[in-house]
Design a protein around this motif. Structure first.
Motif, PDB file in Angstrom:
ATOM      1  N   ARG A   1       0.671  -1.097   0.092  1.00 31.99           N
ATOM      2  CA  ARG A   1       0.084   0.115   0.009  1.00 31.99           C
ATOM      3  C   ARG A   1       0.809   1.225   0.231  1.00 31.99           C
ATOM      4  N   SER A   2       2.068   1.167   0.801  1.00 29.39           N
ATOM      5  CA  SER A   2       2.854   2.316   0.824  1.00 29.39           C
ATOM      6  C   SER A   2       3.428   2.532  -0.536  1.00 29.39           C
ATOM      7  N   SER A   3       3.885   1.714  -1.464  1.00 30.12           N
ATOM      8  CA  SER A   3       4.502   1.724  -2.498  1.00 30.12           C
ATOM      9  C   SER A   3       3.303   2.180  -3.248  1.00 30.12           C
ATOM     10  N   ILE A   4       2.399   1.786  -3.501  1.00 26.62           N
ATOM     11  CA  ILE A   4       1.188   2.260  -4.067  1.00 26.62           C
ATOM     12  C   ILE A   4       1.185   4.119  -4.255  1.00 26.62           C
ATOM     13  N   ILE A   5       1.161   4.376  -2.643  1.00 27.02           N
ATOM     14  CA  ILE A   5       0.919   5.652  -2.506  1.00 27.02           C
ATOM     15  C   ILE A   5       2.174   6.384  -3.061  1.00 27.02           C
ATOM     16  N   ASP A   6       3.388   5.787  -2.759  1.00 25.92           N
ATOM     17  CA  ASP A   6       4.359   6.549  -3.174  1.00 25.92           C
ATOM     18  C   ASP A   6       4.247   6.970  -4.574  1.00 25.92           C
ATOM     19  N   MET A   7       3.738   5.859  -5.545  1.00 27.76           N
ATOM     20  CA  MET A   7       3.846   6.257  -7.042  1.00 27.76           C
ATOM     21  C   MET A   7       2.889   7.097  -7.473  1.00 27.76           C
ATOM     22  N   LEU A   8       1.609   6.988  -6.654  1.00 30.90           N
ATOM     23  CA  LEU A   8       0.633   7.950  -7.037  1.00 30.90           C
ATOM     24  C   LEU A   8       0.960   9.390  -6.620  1.00 30.90           C
ATOM     25  N   HIS A   9       1.825   9.511  -5.459  1.00 28.05           N
ATOM     26  CA  HIS A   9       2.295  10.633  -5.122  1.00 28.05           C
ATOM     27  C   HIS A   9       3.295  11.376  -6.215  1.00 28.05           C
ATOM     28  N   SER A  10       4.076  10.464  -6.624  1.00 25.14           N
ATOM     29  CA  SER A  10       5.288  10.951  -7.429  1.00 25.14           C
ATOM     30  C   SER A  10       4.568  11.493  -8.750  1.00 25.14           C
ATOM     31  N   PHE A  11       3.304  10.908  -9.248  1.00 27.77           N
ATOM     32  CA  PHE A  11       2.734  11.033 -10.274  1.00 27.77           C
ATOM     33  C   PHE A  11       2.064  12.547 -10.208  1.00 27.77           C
ATOM     34  N   SER A  12       1.626  12.867  -8.893  1.00 23.42           N
ATOM     35  CA  SER A  12       0.950  14.104  -8.708  1.00 23.42           C
ATOM     36  C   SER A  12       1.828  15.029  -8.832  1.00 23.42           C
ATOM     37  N   ASN A  13       3.226  14.858  -8.241  1.00 28.80           N
ATOM     38  CA  ASN A  13       3.890  15.818  -8.407  1.00 28.80           C
ATOM     39  C   ASN A  13       4.512  16.188  -9.616  1.00 28.80           C
ATOM     40  N   ILE A  14       4.354  15.297 -10.588  1.00 26.85           N
ATOM     41  CA  ILE A  14       4.748  15.469 -12.002  1.00 26.85           C
ATOM     42  C   ILE A  14       3.769  16.409 -12.635  1.00 26.85           C
ATOM     43  N   GLU A  15       2.471  15.957 -12.435  1.00 24.93           N
ATOM     44  CA  GLU A  15       1.531  16.738 -13.026  1.00 24.93           C
ATOM     45  C   GLU A  15       1.220  18.122 -12.333  1.00 24.93           C
ATOM     46  N   LEU A  16       1.756  18.425 -11.149  1.00 25.87           N
ATOM     47  CA  LEU A  16       1.520  19.758 -10.644  1.00 25.87           C
ATOM     48  C   LEU A  16       2.797  20.650 -11.171  1.00 25.87           C
ATOM     49  N   TRP A  17       3.736  20.107 -11.206  1.00 23.38           N
ATOM     50  CA  TRP A  17       4.864  20.644 -12.169  1.00 23.38           C
ATOM     51  C   TRP A  17       4.238  20.882 -13.631  1.00 23.38           C
ATOM     52  N   ALA A  18       3.907  20.106 -13.994  1.00 25.09           N
ATOM     53  CA  ALA A  18       3.289  20.297 -15.558  1.00 25.09           C
ATOM     54  C   ALA A  18       2.291  21.186 -15.704  1.00 25.09           C
ATOM     55  N   ILE A  19       1.321  21.491 -14.814  1.00 26.91           N
ATOM     56  CA  ILE A  19       0.632  22.514 -14.880  1.00 26.91           C
ATOM     57  C   ILE A  19       1.234  23.923 -14.917  1.00 26.91           C
ATOM     58  N   ASP A  20       2.271  24.102 -13.925  1.00 31.66           N
ATOM     59  CA  ASP A  20       2.944  25.388 -13.943  1.00 31.66           C
ATOM     60  C   ASP A  20       3.755  25.385 -15.047  1.00 31.66           C
ATOM     61  N   LEU A  21       4.578  24.577 -15.784  1.00 32.67           N
ATOM     62  CA  LEU A  21       5.385  24.501 -16.832  1.00 32.67           C
ATOM     63  C   LEU A  21       4.507  24.762 -17.999  1.00 32.67           C
ATOM     64  N   THR A  22       3.332  24.537 -18.029  1.00 34.03           N
ATOM     65  CA  THR A  22       2.515  24.539 -19.277  1.00 34.03           C
ATOM     66  C   THR A  22       1.948  25.976 -19.404  1.00 34.03           C
ATOM     67  N   TRP A  23       1.487  26.678 -18.195  1.00 30.68           N
ATOM     68  CA  TRP A  23       1.175  27.980 -18.253  1.00 30.68           C
ATOM     69  C   TRP A  23       2.622  28.770 -18.425  1.00 30.68           C
ATOM     70  N   ASP A  24       3.809  28.462 -17.963  1.00 28.46           N
ATOM     71  CA  ASP A  24       4.883  29.215 -18.087  1.00 28.46           C
ATOM     72  C   ASP A  24       5.141  29.251 -19.569  1.00 28.46           C
ATOM     73  N   VAL A  25       5.067  28.120 -20.422  1.00 25.15           N
ATOM     74  CA  VAL A  25       5.418  28.263 -21.804  1.00 25.15           C
ATOM     75  C   VAL A  25       4.441  28.991 -22.474  1.00 25.15           C
ATOM     76  N   ILE A  26       3.282  29.295 -22.094  1.00 28.96           N
ATOM     77  CA  ILE A  26       2.253  30.401 -22.695  1.00 28.96           C
ATOM     78  C   ILE A  26       2.997  31.819 -22.085  1.00 28.96           C
ATOM     79  N   ALA A  27       3.283  32.003 -20.931  1.00 30.83           N
ATOM     80  CA  ALA A  27       3.400  33.379 -20.726  1.00 30.83           C
ATOM     81  C   ALA A  27       4.907  33.903 -21.048  1.00 30.83           C
ATOM     82  N   ARG A  28       5.829  32.782 -20.761  1.00 27.63           N
ATOM     83  CA  ARG A  28       7.070  33.422 -20.798  1.00 27.63           C
ATOM     84  C   ARG A  28       7.646  33.400 -22.444  1.00 27.63           C
ATOM     85  N   PHE A  29       6.921  32.600 -23.339  1.00 26.83           N
ATOM     86  CA  PHE A  29       7.177  32.949 -24.627  1.00 26.83           C
ATOM     87  C   PHE A  29       6.055  33.616 -25.539  1.00 26.83           C
ATOM     88  N   SER A  30       5.302  34.430 -25.009  1.00 28.03           N
ATOM     89  CA  SER A  30       4.351  34.918 -25.573  1.00 28.03           C
ATOM     90  C   SER A  30       4.674  36.066 -26.696  1.00 28.03           C
TER      91      SER A  30
END
Length: 231
Positions: free
Chosen positions: A11-40
């Motif tokens: 169960r702990s390993s499953i949570i670790d993986m889902l948490h890692s995926f969540s972290n990637i998605e959170l970075w991805a939100i920021d970076l996608t808006w960043d590519v829009i704003a930074r390079f507009s």
């Protein structure tokens, strides 16, 4: 903070993986808006700016990433956990910093290399959750299908910029040159050639960036050109 995840099926390993995926998605939100704003402001060549479609495509990607984060964090709550309960890594932000001055580099490294890697690990991820946490599979399938379109968006606009540069840039060799300069590591097989192909990324794009290809040509990841990256 760097972190590692062992796929034990607990169960702990499953949570670790889902948490890692969540972290990637959170970075991805920021970076996608960043590519829009930074390079507009970017002009690909004299009188050629990014079209409205570029911004709408990446707004859709950002919306998808937010949806993925919500799905993953909701699943963590079902498992009596929450986002922030585990350490996280910042590899995506390191790549964002490395590519902050070049739209081509940002598209290549973040939206094609990192997103492409997400496609590559999907078969093993699917097998793991099918065996140990099948309740998470429908959510992971949604994320996987969306991520194919995200790689496709990176491909689409990388090619568009190359074609509209003055003079035009050869897309595949430019991608490889940019990745060698800004990613500074080999791409690791096995590759999900089916999903990459669906996104428009054929083997000619990424196979020359593997360690095996470098050994064949007698090069290493550090033997790269010091030329500046265009755009």
């Amino acid at each position: 903070t760097k972190c590692g995840t062992k796929k034990t099926g607990s169960r702990s390993s499953i949570i670790d993986m889902l948490h890692s995926f969540s972290n990637i998605e959170l970075w991805a939100i920021d970076l996608t808006w960043d590519v829009i704003a930074r390079f507009s402001h970017v002009q690909v060549s004299e009188g050629v700016s990014l079209p409205t479609e570029f911004f709408s495509d990446f707004a859709k990607v950002a919306d998808d990433e937010a949806k993925h984060f919500d799905l993953l964090t909701a699943r963590l709550k079902e498992l009596s956990s929450h986002f922030g309960d585990r350490p996280v890594h910042n590899a995506l932000w390191q790549s964002a910093t490395e590519t902050k001055d070049s739209l081509l580099a940002r598209l290549a490294v973040v939206h094609m290399v990192h997103e492409g890697r997400g496609l590559d690990v999907q078969p093993s991820t699917h097998s793991f959750f099918e065996k140990h946490d099948p309740a998470s599979l429908p959510m992971l399938k949604i994320i996987y299908q969306d991520e194919i379109t995200h790689v496709s968006a990176g491909m689409k606009w990388f090619v568009w910029i190359c074609q509209h540069s003055n003079p035009p840039l050869e897309c595949v060799t430019t991608f490889q040159s940019v990745v060698k300069k800004h990613f500074r590591s080999f791409l690791k097989p096995p590759f999900n050639t089916v999903a990459r192909g669906q996104a428009g990324m054929t083997e000619e794009w990424y196979m020359p960036l593997t360690r095996a290809a470098a050994l064949e040509t007698g090069k290493t990841a550090s033997d790269e050109s010091s030329k500046s990256t265009p755009v």
